[in-house]
Design a protein around this motif. Structure first.
Motif, mmCIF file in Angstrom:
data_model
loop_
_atom_site.group_PDB
_atom_site.id
_atom_site.type_symbol
_atom_site.label_atom_id
_atom_site.label_comp_id
_atom_site.label_asym_id
_atom_site.label_seq_id
_atom_site.Cartn_x
_atom_site.Cartn_y
_atom_site.Cartn_z
ATOM 1 N N THR A 1 -4.223 -7.656 1.784
ATOM 2 C CA THR A 1 -3.448 -8.791 2.302
ATOM 3 C C THR A 1 -3.292 -8.661 3.815
ATOM 4 O OG1 THR A 1 -2.222 -8.902 0.228
ATOM 5 C CG2 THR A 1 -1.239 -10.025 2.124
ATOM 6 N N THR B 1 0.847 -1.201 0.000
ATOM 7 C CA THR B 1 0.000 0.000 0.000
ATOM 8 C C THR B 1 0.879 1.246 0.000
ATOM 9 O OG1 THR B 1 -1.861 -1.108 1.013
ATOM 10 C CG2 THR B 1 -1.718 1.246 1.395
ATOM 11 N N GLN C 1 -5.403 -10.824 7.114
ATOM 12 C CA GLN C 1 -4.764 -11.495 8.255
ATOM 13 C C GLN C 1 -5.343 -10.993 9.581
ATOM 14 O OE1 GLN C 1 -0.558 -10.827 7.841
ATOM 15 N NE2 GLN C 1 -0.612 -11.381 5.692
ATOM 16 N N SER D 1 6.408 -4.873 6.876
ATOM 17 C CA SER D 1 7.133 -5.435 5.726
ATOM 18 C C SER D 1 7.981 -6.603 6.204
ATOM 19 C CB SER D 1 8.038 -4.367 5.099
ATOM 20 O OG SER D 1 8.943 -4.979 4.204
HETATM 21 N N1 LIG Z 1 -9.350 0.976 -1.785
HETATM 22 C C1 LIG Z 1 -8.785 1.012 -0.610
HETATM 23 O O1 LIG Z 1 -9.399 1.449 0.369
HETATM 24 C C2 LIG Z 1 -7.375 0.508 -0.433
HETATM 25 C C3 LIG Z 1 -6.806 0.527 0.855
HETATM 26 C C4 LIG Z 1 -5.502 0.049 1.000
HETATM 27 C C5 LIG Z 1 -4.814 -0.435 -0.114
HETATM 28 N N2 LIG Z 1 -5.391 -0.437 -1.311
HETATM 29 C C6 LIG Z 1 -4.681 -0.960 -2.493
HETATM 30 O O2 LIG Z 1 -4.368 -2.326 -2.253
HETATM 31 C C7 LIG Z 1 -3.139 -2.642 -2.904
HETATM 32 C C8 LIG Z 1 -2.132 -3.209 -1.895
HETATM 33 O O3 LIG Z 1 -2.702 -4.247 -1.175
HETATM 34 P P1 LIG Z 1 -1.972 -5.662 -1.023
HETATM 35 O O4 LIG Z 1 -2.953 -6.557 -0.379
HETATM 36 O O5 LIG Z 1 -1.382 -6.046 -2.328
HETATM 37 O O6 LIG Z 1 -0.752 -5.337 -0.088
HETATM 38 P P2 LIG Z 1 -0.593 -4.823 1.434
HETATM 39 O O7 LIG Z 1 -1.447 -5.607 2.359
HETATM 40 O O8 LIG Z 1 -0.680 -3.351 1.477
HETATM 41 O O9 LIG Z 1 0.944 -5.175 1.646
HETATM 42 C C9 LIG Z 1 1.386 -6.478 1.505
HETATM 43 C C10 LIG Z 1 2.817 -6.510 1.977
HETATM 44 O O10 LIG Z 1 2.863 -6.151 3.351
HETATM 45 C C11 LIG Z 1 3.782 -6.980 4.038
HETATM 46 N N3 LIG Z 1 3.030 -7.826 4.941
HETATM 47 C C12 LIG Z 1 1.683 -8.024 4.976
HETATM 48 N N4 LIG Z 1 1.354 -8.828 6.006
HETATM 49 C C13 LIG Z 1 2.516 -9.135 6.620
HETATM 50 C C14 LIG Z 1 2.836 -9.905 7.768
HETATM 51 N N5 LIG Z 1 1.886 -10.543 8.452
HETATM 52 N N6 LIG Z 1 4.122 -9.999 8.136
HETATM 53 C C15 LIG Z 1 5.087 -9.359 7.437
HETATM 54 N N7 LIG Z 1 4.858 -8.611 6.359
HETATM 55 C C16 LIG Z 1 3.583 -8.504 5.952
HETATM 56 C C17 LIG Z 1 4.501 -7.770 2.971
HETATM 57 O O11 LIG Z 1 5.576 -6.916 2.594
HETATM 58 P P3 LIG Z 1 6.989 -7.440 2.027
HETATM 59 O O12 LIG Z 1 6.682 -7.922 0.643
HETATM 60 O O13 LIG Z 1 7.855 -6.236 2.091
HETATM 61 O O14 LIG Z 1 7.423 -8.547 2.929
HETATM 62 C C18 LIG Z 1 3.461 -7.873 1.889
HETATM 63 O O15 LIG Z 1 4.003 -8.109 0.604
HETATM 64 C C19 LIG Z 1 -2.605 -1.352 -3.471
HETATM 65 O O16 LIG Z 1 -2.947 -1.305 -4.844
HETATM 66 C C20 LIG Z 1 -3.356 -0.289 -2.694
HETATM 67 O O17 LIG Z 1 -3.479 0.915 -3.386
HETATM 68 C C21 LIG Z 1 -6.671 0.018 -1.503
#
Ligand SMILES: NC(=O)c1ccc[n+]([C@@H]2O[C@H](COP(=O)([O-])OP(=O)(O)OC[C@H]3O[C@@H](n4cnc5c(N)ncnc54)[C@H](OP(=O)(O)O)[C@@H]3O)[C@@H](O)[C@H]2O)c1
Length: 291
Positions: A217, A95, A221, A138
């Protein structure tokens, strides 16, 4: 003048208002949260989704929530208000990566017009520092340290990571940045348990109210760990659609629930403005709420 209109509010049962008058007027009502439960912060999540449940187009430069909301002003105001109400804001590494390098998780970033009202609320009523702590999760520690979140005076940023992530951050120079603190927790397969994060935030950093801003993601969790107390969901009047081979995540990614243990929520408030709907839900436990 109110920015939105309260249609249903089942959360108002206090005599003393929690918000200062200026924010109560803009929000068309008060906003109060329960105290944190024993040994962990109270967790509020905030998302914007299309009518068909998509939260990101996953297109470079258009992956963020503002594409989903249509850069909606009221969504920005609610985001600012929730940030102003929180001790800390937590986000997953992706994010952070998917927004502009200047992005900051502070109240006025999404609604500059209420900067002074947000400040008054935090500093004079909540007795909090001007800005909430930003917590970035991360496992890999691969973060772009040139981003404003790591280099803006007055902001505090905590990175929750694994031992391998700490090594990566150290070699990239993160330990030399004055406003950044790295917190290492045990991880299974690079993944830190949500409850371990919450205990750290509660016991070591004094966080009592935590705003979860995704992504799907990290949010999945937290839901699976049953530590999400409330969800603020903006429903944006567009439909994104999905093809089988393209990932356009919904609220939760990488996690699925079975019907007998899927999380259910109780509706606390409904507020429309033009075609957008602003919904507030409270977690009820693993069962359908009784009618
Ligand atoms: N519409 C909305 O309201 C909204 C809100 C938020 C986000 N978004 C969108 O959602 C997308 C991103 O979401 P996403 O689900 O792909 O990613 P995310 O949840 O933002 O990030 C995932 C990353 O966080 C780290 N991570 C997550 N859980 C972990 C844990 N338990 N322990 C260690 N590290 C952890 C890891 O990083 P590392 O790879 O560095 O290990 C993982 O690759 C973006 O496009 C964003 O713009 C939309």
């Amino acid at each position: 003048m109110a920015l939105l209109r309260t249609l249903i509010d089942r959360a108002q049962n206090h005599f003393e208002p929690a918000l200062p008058p200026g924010l109560r007027e803009l929000y068309d009502g008060d906003l109060r949260f329960a105290e944190s439960r024993a040994e962990r912060p109270f967790v509020i999540a905030n998302f914007v989704s299309t009518l068909d449940g998509v939260v990101s187009y996953e297109i470079k430069g258009q992956a963020g929530g503002s594409t989903i909301s249509g850069s909606d002003t009221v969504d920005g105001f609610i985001m600012g208000l929730l940030r102003a109400s929180a001790d800390a804001v937590i986000v997953g590494a992706r994010t952070v990566q998917d927004v502009s390098r200047e992005a900051l998780w502070i109240p006025e970033y999404t609604y500059p017009d209420a900067k002074h009202l947000f400040r008054e609320y935090r500093v004079n009523m909540l007795h909090e520092p001007e800005y909430p702590l930003l917590v970035i999760v991360s496992g890999s520690g691969r973060l772009e340290l040139e981003r404003a979140v790591f280099r803006t005076p007055g902001l505090r940023t905590a990175v929750i990571t694994t031992p391998a992530g700490r090594d990566a951050l150290e070699s990239a120079g993160a330990t030399k940045l004055p406003s950044v603190r790295i917190h290492v927790l045990d991880a299974k397969g690079g993944t830190v348990a949500p409850m371990a994060m919450l205990r750290l935030l509660y016991e070591q950093l004094g966080v009592r109210r935590l705003l979860h801003e995704g992504g799907p993601t990290l949010f999945g969790q937290f839901l699976a760990a049953e530590v999400v107390d409330e969800l603020f969901l903006t429903l944006s009047p567009q439909i994104a659609g999905r093809k089988g081979d393209a990932i356009r995540p919904g609220l939760v990614q990488g996690m699925e629930f079975m019907p007998d243990c899927a999380p259910w929520f109780q509706l606390l408030s409904v507020m429309p403005r033009a075609e957008h709907l602003y919904l507030r839900y409270q977690r009820t436990g693993g069962h359908s709420p009784t009618p």
